[in-house]
Design an enzyme around this catalytic site. Structure first.
Site, short mmCIF file in Angstrom:
data_model
loop_
_atom_site.label_atom_id
_atom_site.label_comp_id
_atom_site.label_asym_id
_atom_site.label_seq_id
_atom_site.Cartn_x
_atom_site.Cartn_y
_atom_site.Cartn_z
N GLU A 1 0.86 -1.17 0.00
CA GLU A 1 0.07 0.04 0.10
C GLU A 1 0.91 1.21 -0.17
OE1 GLU A 1 -2.71 0.19 3.21
OE2 GLU A 1 -3.69 2.06 2.55
N ARG B 1 4.96 -12.66 10.06
CA ARG B 1 5.55 -11.19 9.86
C ARG B 1 6.85 -11.47 10.42
NH1 ARG B 1 1.55 -7.24 8.89
NH2 ARG B 1 3.17 -5.67 9.15
N LYS C 1 4.06 0.86 9.88
CA LYS C 1 4.27 2.31 9.06
C LYS C 1 3.68 3.55 9.87
CE LYS C 1 2.66 0.23 5.32
NZ LYS C 1 2.52 0.06 3.60
#
Ligand code: ATP
Ligand code: MG
Length: 571
Positions: free
Chosen positions: A44, A270, A280
């Protein structure tokens, strides 16, 4: 070479390493369920990539490369309020730097907005989606919990015709943000909350970086992702574990839409690192609140930050390979990353001389005005790296802590009356210590043995210490920035602490008045060298002729090896 050919006609080669995802891919190929492996990396564009993303990139591009398939880069640009062109550009640059190539396969979820809209209409017509007038808060309230079923919205029974009309008017911009949403009609009592009539579209009057003002409704991640995979013919859609509970919805949408292919989603853990954060949202806060110099600050876990810090791409690729792919969440010690990068640098980095805390040395018996070009090996570990010439003269700089007026036990470096080797130059002996009025040592007077030129004595005597040095007349001044962990705690924000209270106040130390050998003035940004005996350093983009700036990538001390040894002892 790690980069995968975007399209390959070669026979698929067997995987280099077996993990559960590679085993699935290998079986799908072997048993003919898949002809060509197609993966994608779907960032994204709402921030810069971090080292966690490097794991996802290494996996999707790596698998495509190993199995003779291809990997797409697809921007998941479905939320125009948070996304910016700057981020997309940085993401592309970072993936290229890491060594991967998507060829012509660059895609944007926003390219599929029209198709996604049509499929949403299909769902409404089939009675599988409806327009809901509840607010976001109300929807949350109706959703139920893990132990209680959800409640049906009063609008759930709305006719297809009415939903179609309203959905068209949502698109036409008749309603404000949040007034209505489109939801799938699945099952409000489903044990999996993601199947309780998930939202597919929301109203967002926001300019999109690519589609401009063409749309004021945007698909959710859940509605965009799987369908984008299907449009692109993705075979293995690899994502992190938090999407596991979304997989039934991913499959439901694929099963209920006339999509052109049947992708499958697989989840892996992750990557988390100690002493830093990967979110982020938090990284953006560090930047916007001025705790760091920017997204590419050398303390950031971003790829651009690690690059600026002087970590080579090879080191990051090796690290994510070593971490591997697992199904359980884990936190990796940042020392392991440092260990792997140090290993790459130790093999590849050229050695150079720099003095961070200079102390003047005058060789009294060396002719004034004479300069000798000393031949110094570029990398003792690698003879093929050759050598360079470093000017030597009567006045030199050495490291202040390489001298002790009253040497303690086990201090073998320079002291009054003691002889040491200056690397690739001469043996020198300290004869006199010069101090200023305050008693600070300002200069050492030494003599040298001319027979030891190059660093070896004909009589075979060997000083206990070898020091680096610089010719005072030739050294170039530099600023050197030392870096340490961004957060003090290995698990920032884990306890009751406010996350930012845990920031390491000494994560950056700026040294001025450092000196480097003349050849370093021309070292390009992006090249990391070893300052002998001090660590690995690279020029910062702030560096300019006459105002050199170097970042310390790593010290020479490998703390991970020690941690491992401790672990073995504890076990
Ligand atoms: P963040 O939570 O930091 O905002 P994100 O998951 O929202 O990250 P995306 O841009 O959506 O960021 O991520 C793109 C891809 O990278 C996704 O497939 C995601 O699963 C993967 N990814 C993100 N963070 C990690 C991580 N720490 N380790 C491994 N893969 C990751
Ligand atoms: Mg995401």
């Amino acid at each position: 070479m790690v980069s995968s050919a975007p399209v390959s006609t070669e026979t698929p080669s067997p995987p280099e390493r077996g993990d559960f995802i590679r085993e699935i891919v290998a079986a799908d190929l072997r048993e003919g369920r898949v002809q060509t492996v197609v993966t994608r990396f779907p960032p994204e564009p709402n921030g810069y990539l971090h080292i966690g993303h490097a794991k996802a990139i290494g996996l999707s591009f790596g698998i495509a490369g190993e199995f003779g398939g291809r990997c797409h880069l697809r921007f998941d640009d479905t939320n125009p309020t948070k996304e910016e062109q700057e981020y997309s550009d940085a993401i592309e640059a970072d993936i290229r730097w890491l060594g991967f190539d998507w060829g012509e396969h660059l895609y944007f979820a926003s390219d599929y907005f029209e198709q996604l809209y049509e499929w949403a209409v299909d769902l409404i017509e089939a009675g599988k989606a409806y327009v809901d007038d509840l607010s976001a808060d109300e929807i949350r309230g109706y959703r139920g919990t893990l132990t209680e079923p959800g409640r049906e919205s009063p609008w759930r029974g709305r006719s297809a015709a009415e939903s179609l009309d309203l959905f068209g008017r949502m698109r036409a911009g008749e309603f404000p943000n949040g007034a209505r949403v489109l939801r799938a009609r699945i099952d409000m009592a489903a044990p999996n909350i993601n199947l309780r009539d998930p939202v597919l579209y929301r109203i967002l009057h926001a300019e999109h970086p690519r589609t401009g003002d063409a749309w004021c409704i945007y698909p959710t991640y859940d509605f965009a992702h799987g369908q984008s995979d299907a449009i692109e013919g993705i075979t293995h859609s690899l994502c992190t574990l938090e999407f596991e509970p979304h997989r039934p919805l991913y499959d439901w949408l694929i099963d209920n839409l006339p999509v052109p292919s049947r992708p499958h989603q697989y989840e892996f853990a992750r990557l988390n690192l100690t002493h830093t954060v990967m979110s982020k949202r938090v990284l953006l806060r560090l930047v916007s609140e001025g705790h760091v110099r920017g997204w590419d600050d050398p303390r950031m876990p971003t790829l651009s930050g690690l690059r600026r810090r002087g970590f080579p791409a090879q080191g990051i690729r090796d690290f994510v390979t070593l971490v591997g792919v697992a199904k359980a969440d884990n936190v990796v010690e940042v020392e392991m990353l440092e260990h792997v990068v140090r290993d790459v640098l130790n093999r590849a980095a050229l050695r150079r001389f720099a003095v961070l805390d200079p102390l003047k040395v005058v060789i009294d018996d060396y002719p004034e005005g004479q300069v000798e070009e000393m031949e110094v090996p570029n990398n003792p570990e690698d003879p093929s790296a050759g050598s360079r010439r470093v000017p030597f003269s009567r006045e030199l700089w050495i490291e202040r802590d390489d001298f002790m007026e009253e040497p303690v036990r086990k201090f073998f470096r320079l002291a009054p009356g003691r002889e040491v080797r200056l690397r690739s130059a001469y043996f020198v002996t300290c004869r006199e210590v010069v101090k200023d009025a305050a008693g600070t040592i300002v200069e050492l007077r030494c003599t040298h043995d001319p027979a030891t030129r190059g660093g070896d004595a004909p009589d075979g005597r060997r000083p206990k210490a070898t020091l680096h040095w610089l010719s005072a007349a030739h050294a170039a001044p530099a600023e050197v920035r030392l870096y340490d962990h961004l957060f003090l705690s290995p698990h920032p924000g884990a306890g009751d602490n406010e996350l930012f209270d845990d920031l390491n106040p000494d994560s950056e130390t700026v040294l001025r008045g450092c000196l480097v050998e003349p050849s370093l003035a021309g070292l390009p940004v992006g090249e990391t060298v070893q300052f002998e005996r001090l660590g690995y350093f690279c020029p910062d983009p702030d560096s300019a002729p006459g105002a050199l700036v170097f970042n310390r990538a790593l010290t020479l001390r490998d703390t991970w090896a020690k941690l491992q040894a401790q672990g073995r002892q504890d076990a």
